[in-house]
Design a protein around this motif. Structure first.
Motif, short mmCIF file in Angstrom:
data_model
loop_
_atom_site.label_atom_id
_atom_site.label_comp_id
_atom_site.label_asym_id
_atom_site.label_seq_id
_atom_site.Cartn_x
_atom_site.Cartn_y
_atom_site.Cartn_z
N LEU A 209 0.76 -1.28 -0.04
CA LEU A 209 0.01 0.11 -0.01
C LEU A 209 0.86 1.27 0.04
N GLY A 210 1.88 1.33 -1.02
CA GLY A 210 2.86 2.57 -1.06
C GLY A 210 2.25 3.46 -2.11
N ASP A 211 2.87 4.37 -2.29
CA ASP A 211 2.38 5.40 -3.30
C ASP A 211 2.51 4.75 -4.53
N GLY A 212 3.55 3.76 -4.92
CA GLY A 212 3.75 2.97 -6.06
C GLY A 212 4.17 1.71 -5.60
N ALA A 213 4.02 0.74 -6.56
CA ALA A 213 4.46 -0.83 -6.46
C ALA A 213 6.11 -0.66 -6.51
N ARG A 214 6.72 -1.48 -5.97
CA ARG A 214 8.08 -1.98 -6.09
C ARG A 214 8.26 -3.11 -6.93
N ILE A 215 8.55 -3.30 -7.83
CA ILE A 215 8.76 -4.76 -8.63
C ILE A 215 10.24 -5.07 -9.10
N ASP A 216 10.50 -6.28 -9.37
CA ASP A 216 11.76 -6.67 -9.72
C ASP A 216 11.57 -7.64 -11.01
N ILE A 217 12.20 -7.25 -11.93
CA ILE A 217 12.08 -7.97 -13.33
C ILE A 217 13.41 -8.24 -13.66
N GLN A 218 13.72 -9.86 -13.31
CA GLN A 218 14.92 -10.31 -13.73
C GLN A 218 16.35 -9.53 -12.92
N GLY A 219 15.89 -9.39 -11.93
CA GLY A 219 16.88 -8.44 -11.24
C GLY A 219 17.22 -6.71 -11.27
N THR A 220 16.20 -6.46 -12.25
CA THR A 220 16.06 -4.99 -12.44
C THR A 220 14.92 -4.19 -11.46
N LYS A 221 15.39 -3.54 -10.34
CA LYS A 221 14.44 -3.02 -9.56
C LYS A 221 13.78 -1.85 -10.01
N LEU A 222 12.47 -1.80 -10.33
CA LEU A 222 11.74 -0.75 -10.74
C LEU A 222 10.37 -0.34 -9.85
N ALA A 223 10.01 0.90 -9.93
CA ALA A 223 9.08 1.17 -9.14
C ALA A 223 7.73 1.53 -10.32
N PHE A 224 6.42 1.42 -10.02
CA PHE A 224 5.47 1.45 -11.04
C PHE A 224 4.20 2.05 -10.34
N THR A 225 3.55 3.16 -10.72
CA THR A 225 2.38 3.64 -10.19
C THR A 225 1.46 4.16 -11.54
N THR A 226 0.26 4.53 -10.90
CA THR A 226 -0.72 5.33 -11.63
C THR A 226 -1.74 5.91 -10.88
N ASP A 227 -2.47 7.24 -11.60
CA ASP A 227 -3.08 7.84 -11.03
C ASP A 227 -4.03 8.61 -11.94
N SER A 228 -5.18 8.99 -11.48
CA SER A 228 -6.14 9.67 -12.41
C SER A 228 -6.44 11.26 -11.99
N TYR A 229 -6.93 11.90 -12.88
CA TYR A 229 -6.85 13.44 -12.48
C TYR A 229 -8.30 14.01 -13.09
N VAL A 230 -9.14 14.39 -11.87
CA VAL A 230 -10.32 14.88 -12.39
C VAL A 230 -10.83 16.43 -11.66
N VAL A 231 -9.47 16.99 -11.55
CA VAL A 231 -9.61 18.27 -10.83
C VAL A 231 -10.60 19.25 -11.53
N LYS A 232 -11.15 20.23 -10.64
CA LYS A 232 -12.11 21.42 -11.13
C LYS A 232 -11.81 22.47 -10.34
N PRO A 233 -11.49 23.47 -10.86
CA PRO A 233 -11.31 23.93 -12.37
C PRO A 233 -10.24 23.31 -13.02
N LEU A 234 -10.00 23.17 -14.30
CA LEU A 234 -9.05 22.48 -15.15
C LEU A 234 -7.89 23.33 -14.98
N PHE A 235 -8.01 24.74 -14.73
CA PHE A 235 -7.00 25.75 -14.83
C PHE A 235 -7.24 26.56 -13.54
N PHE A 236 -5.95 26.77 -12.73
CA PHE A 236 -6.19 27.36 -11.53
C PHE A 236 -4.98 27.60 -11.14
#
Length: 336
Positions: free
Chosen positions: A37-64
């Motif tokens: 339950l972090g801000d992103g997932a820590r993953i290991d692909i054949q010894g390569t350590k990566l972070a992966f995350t996603t987010d959606s944005y619905v802010v109102k107003p669009l410009f501020f």
């Protein structure tokens, strides 16, 4: 559950959001990586350590004042990667656009994303665009996902949070939410009150390169500082005490909160971080943060305690301690 309906407060990042994830998402998608339950997932692909995350944005107003949905979409995902201890590298961008949305506004949003990505040192390398009927969306929604490289020798985790550690906040809180509120309701605020939306990857890289032993990082977005600290206290099984006098809050933001009944500790931020560090490293980390353009107002705001486990207290200016609960409602929906 049959008659239950989703409320705006389910998207606040507070208690209702956590309950929704715990009851529905976690049992369905259960795995060891998600369980962190972090801000992103820590993953290991054949010894390569990566972070992966996603987010959606619905802010109102669009410009501020201080930003827009495009800048927010890039900075938010870059910051989530950085909080895992990763160097942000690549983003995707998905657009859901309402029929009739002005092409000039879309161009403005895309150019803002381009500028934010350039500052953050990331590339937007893939994406998708969908158009829905008029009335089926609110102008434009954006999803961004990101991939980053884990910095060597770094392991950010709530399980490393220990009693005696100090908590550093990188600057003024509540600016983003108040800027959104002003834009939404047509209020005129002092020019000093702008969204703090900013990419923090560079700041985090400098900090972790110098002090890789930093225990925990988190950006206090939805739910604000109080909710974020509650999350960490619960995950780490520790207590946290925050000093009210040490909290960096602009007088202008404080005045708006007093008038409208907001608590700045629960207001969203989009360019701030919380760092949990050992006392011997505190001054060094603080100096590094203050030396960066996005951390010049940083300060130590509190300490980790052994008890009460899972609770956060605010040491008030008159000497008492007030319990800070996780946010239950939604002070200001759709702030990101």
């Amino acid at each position: 559950m049959k008659d239950e309906r989703i409320l705006l407060a389910h998207g606040s990042g507070g208690k209702l959001s956590h309950d929704l994830v715990a009851r529905i998402m976690m049992p369905a998608f259960a795995n060891d990586i998600l369980a962190e339950l972090g801000d992103g997932a820590r993953i290991d692909i054949q010894g390569t350590k990566l972070a992966f995350t996603t987010d959606s944005y619905v802010v109102k107003p669009l410009f501020f004042a201080g930003g827009d949905i495009g800048k927010l979409a890039v900075c938010g995902t870059v910051n989530d990667l950085a909080m895992t201890g990763a160097l942000p590298r690549y983003l995707s961008a998905g657009f859901i656009i309402e029929e009739g949305f002005p092409v000039a506004d879309l161009t403005r949003v895309v150019q803002s994303m381009r500028a934010a990505a350039a500052e953050a040192g990331v590339l937007i390398v893939t994406g998708d665009t969908k158009v829905v009927e008029k009335g089926a969306a609110d102008g434009i929604y954006i999803n961004t996902a990101g991939v980053g490289e884990m910095l060597p020798g770094v392991h950010i985790s709530p399980h490393k949070v220990r009693p005696g550690q100090e908590i550093i906040l990188s600057g003024f809180i509540g600016d983003h939410a108040i800027a959104i509120m002003a834009g939404r309701h047509g209020l005129t605020l002092p020019q000093t009150v702008l969204s703090d939306c900013a990419p923090l990857g560079g700041l985090v890289r400098e900090m972790l390169t110098a002090v890789p032993s930093v225990a925990m990082l988190r950006d206090p977005t939805r739910g604000g500082v109080a909710t974020t600290l509650n999350e960490i206290a619960a995950q780490a099984g520790v207590g946290i005490v925050v000093d009210e006098e040490a909290l960096p809050i602009r007088p202008e933001v404080s005045a708006v909160c007093e008038i409208l009944g907001f608590d700045p500790l629960y207001l969203a931020n989009e360019g701030k971080l919380l760092a949990f560090v050992d006392p011997g490293d505190s001054e060094k980390v603080l100096a590094i943060i203050r030396g960066h353009r996005y951390g010049k107002d940083a300060r130590v705001i509190g300490q980790v305690t052994a008890t009460p486990a899972g609770r956060v207290g605010l040491r008030t200016m008159i000497g008492g301690v007030r319990l800070l609960e996780m946010m239950t409602g939604d002070q200001l929906p759709r702030i990101c």
